[in-house]
Design a protein around this motif. Structure first.
Motif, PDB file in Angstrom:
ATOM      1  N   TYR A  23       0.823  -1.210   0.000  1.00 33.07           N
ATOM      2  CA  TYR A  23       0.000   0.000   0.000  1.00 33.07           C
ATOM      3  C   TYR A  23       0.860   1.264   0.000  1.00 33.07           C
ATOM      4  O   TYR A  23       0.460   2.287  -0.561  1.00 33.07           O
ATOM      5  N   GLN A  24       2.023   1.196   0.609  1.00 30.91           N
ATOM      6  CA  GLN A  24       2.926   2.351   0.566  1.00 30.91           C
ATOM      7  C   GLN A  24       3.335   2.635  -0.872  1.00 30.91           C
ATOM      8  O   GLN A  24       3.385   3.796  -1.306  1.00 30.91           O
ATOM      9  N   HIS A  25       3.615   1.576  -1.642  1.00 31.25           N
ATOM     10  CA  HIS A  25       3.948   1.750  -3.059  1.00 31.25           C
ATOM     11  C   HIS A  25       2.785   2.393  -3.813  1.00 31.25           C
ATOM     12  O   HIS A  25       2.981   3.265  -4.669  1.00 31.25           O
ATOM     13  N   ALA A  26       1.566   1.935  -3.527  1.00 34.59           N
ATOM     14  CA  ALA A  26       0.392   2.474  -4.208  1.00 34.59           C
ATOM     15  C   ALA A  26       0.200   3.950  -3.889  1.00 34.59           C
ATOM     16  O   ALA A  26      -0.106   4.759  -4.781  1.00 34.59           O
ATOM     17  N   TYR A  34      -5.957   2.721  -7.906  1.00 36.04           N
ATOM     18  CA  TYR A  34      -4.655   2.241  -7.422  1.00 36.04           C
ATOM     19  C   TYR A  34      -4.849   1.035  -6.497  1.00 36.04           C
ATOM     20  O   TYR A  34      -4.076   0.067  -6.534  1.00 36.04           O
ATOM     21  N   LEU A  35      -5.885   1.096  -5.682  1.00 39.09           N
ATOM     22  CA  LEU A  35      -6.171  -0.021  -4.791  1.00 39.09           C
ATOM     23  C   LEU A  35      -6.646  -1.239  -5.575  1.00 39.09           C
ATOM     24  O   LEU A  35      -6.346  -2.379  -5.217  1.00 39.09           O
ATOM     25  N   LYS A  36      -7.385  -0.984  -6.636  1.00 35.08           N
ATOM     26  CA  LYS A  36      -7.948  -2.096  -7.408  1.00 35.08           C
ATOM     27  C   LYS A  36      -6.860  -2.910  -8.105  1.00 35.08           C
ATOM     28  O   LYS A  36      -6.984  -4.125  -8.255  1.00 35.08           O
ATOM     29  N   ILE A  37      -5.795  -2.255  -8.536  1.00 35.68           N
ATOM     30  CA  ILE A  37      -4.680  -2.988  -9.140  1.00 35.68           C
ATOM     31  C   ILE A  37      -4.127  -4.009  -8.136  1.00 35.68           C
ATOM     32  O   ILE A  37      -3.926  -5.186  -8.466  1.00 35.68           O
ATOM     33  N   ILE A  38      -3.899  -3.567  -6.902  1.00 33.48           N
ATOM     34  CA  ILE A  38      -3.411  -4.482  -5.862  1.00 33.48           C
ATOM     35  C   ILE A  38      -4.436  -5.588  -5.621  1.00 33.48           C
ATOM     36  O   ILE A  38      -4.097  -6.773  -5.548  1.00 33.48           O
ATOM     37  N   ASP A  39      -5.675  -5.188  -5.493  1.00 28.75           N
ATOM     38  CA  ASP A  39      -6.759  -6.118  -5.198  1.00 28.75           C
ATOM     39  C   ASP A  39      -6.836  -7.232  -6.244  1.00 28.75           C
ATOM     40  O   ASP A  39      -6.917  -8.416  -5.909  1.00 28.75           O
TER      41      ASP A  39
END
Length: 369
Positions: free
Chosen positions: A142-145, A210-215
């Motif tokens: 999340y820090q990267h995002a 940005y969160l959705k990419i991780i998700d």
């Protein structure tokens, strides 16, 4: 209600129209498609001449989607101006960083409250649940995002910057025990909600992608799909079928969501009603997850991915989140008709054995006991 035998003729209830109301979710869906294409380059380098046809197809899809994404800033220009007038990205990022410092620990407390009893219930080795590692991984990603958001990197660029890292995190936990993924995904789920809770509606509009990419990278087995595709001849019918489905998964998922939510008005899970923006996004993602596992099964020629990962994780998480099996059953039935309408018959036949088995595994015959 789903039976163990899928129908063989189209249902008159379902048509091919896909709703598109121009909302932010449309652009998020575009981001997902780009991310799906870019994973080919960031997972692991494929053997020469093995997946060239898939790569070319995904490259075409990548280009067309990037071009389409150029329209997004125009659609939301007024919102962008609103955000820039209220606060600049650096200040918003600072707020997110401050929240992240406590969000990961808070999220793990929620995960423990939700799933602590499932360690024994599902016979998970307690040694595999390492809170400090899971918290550290969530904080790092999340820090990267947040950094990418602060630096105004396009959300789709995040898949290039972080895709391999997320795939490695996912593999590390799934190889130990696929059920550990349930703990990890819920950790990320809660962190996302805590972060978004500190933002205004207009700020969330730009941070959610940005969160959705991780998700998506965390939930969908992109690395395994890539590796399995590398074992196929470029002319393989299974490879071509997967190529076709992967190009349509987001459209299919959105259409499935629209129809199933219409069938269940007022339905509410732990997270909220189906019409809630975040629940809608999670629901669409879940339909994409089911499709991705069908792709992996088709490429492996085995039901293993569903038996070892998708089904056990669903059994662990859905009841805890108050997601009914009837909802899942209806989703699978509508998914069948969407695939029936969108895929040529020879490609549909590749997925049909696995979709039928998946449907039987999630049927009342299983859950009535």
């Amino acid at each position: 209600m789903i039976t163990t035998n899928l129908p063989t003729t189209p249902s008159p209830v379902f048509d091919n129209e896909v709703s598109d109301n121009g909302e932010v979710l449309s652009s998020i869906a575009m981001d997902t498609e780009i991310m799906r294409n870019e994973q080919l380059a960031i997972a692991s380098k494929p053997p020469q001449n093995k997946v060239s046809s898939l790569a070319v197809s995904w490259a075409k899809k990548y280009y067309s989607t990037v071009t389409a994404c150029d329209k997004f800033p125009q659609l939301a220009q007024s919102q962008k101006s609103e955000i820039e007038e209220e606060e600049n990205r650096a200040k918003i990022a600072d707020k997110l960083v401050d929240t992240l410092k406590v969000a990961c620990d808070m999220a793990w407390s929620k995960v423990e409250n939700l799933l602590a009893g499932d360690i024994q219930r599902h016979s998970i080795s307690p040694d595999l649940i390492r809170p400090s590692d899971i918290i550290a991984d969530s904080r790092r990603l999340y820090q990267h995002a947040i950094n990418a958001y602060a630096e105004e990197e396009p959300p789709t660029r995040l898949s290039v910057l972080m895709g391999r890292q997320i795939i490695e995190v996912r593999r590390r936990y799934s190889e130990a025990d696929p059920l550990v993924l349930g703990f990890v995904t819920m950790q990320f789920h809660y962190v996302s909600h805590i972060l978004l809770g500190t933002l205004t509606s207009s700020q969330r509009t730009y941070f959610v992608p940005y969160l959705k990419i991780i998700d998506d990278y965390l939930h969908i087995p992109f690395g395994d799909i890539h590796d399995a595709a590398a074992n196929h001849d470029p002319k393989s019918v299974s490879l071509k079928a997967v190529q076709h489905l992967l190009s349509s998964t987001t459209q299919i998922a959105r259409s499935v969501y629209d129809r199933v939510s219409a069938q269940h008005p007022g339905y509410r899970s732990t997270t909220g009603e189906l019409t809630n923006e975040m629940v809608k996004m999670s629901s669409i993602r879940d339909v994409e997850i089911f499709q991705s596992y069908l792709c992996l099964c088709a490429l492996e020629g085995s039901i293993r991915p569903i038996q070892e990962e998708l089904f056990p994780i669903s059994v662990m998480l859905y009841p805890r989140l108050h997601v009914s099996w009837k909802l899942v059953q209806d989703m699978l039935l509508v998914l069948f008709w969407e695939m029936h309408d969108r895929l040529p018959s020879e490609h549909l036949m590749v997925f049909l054995p696995y979709l039928r088995t998946m449907t039987e595994m999630f049927s009342d015959e299983v859950f009535s006991n």
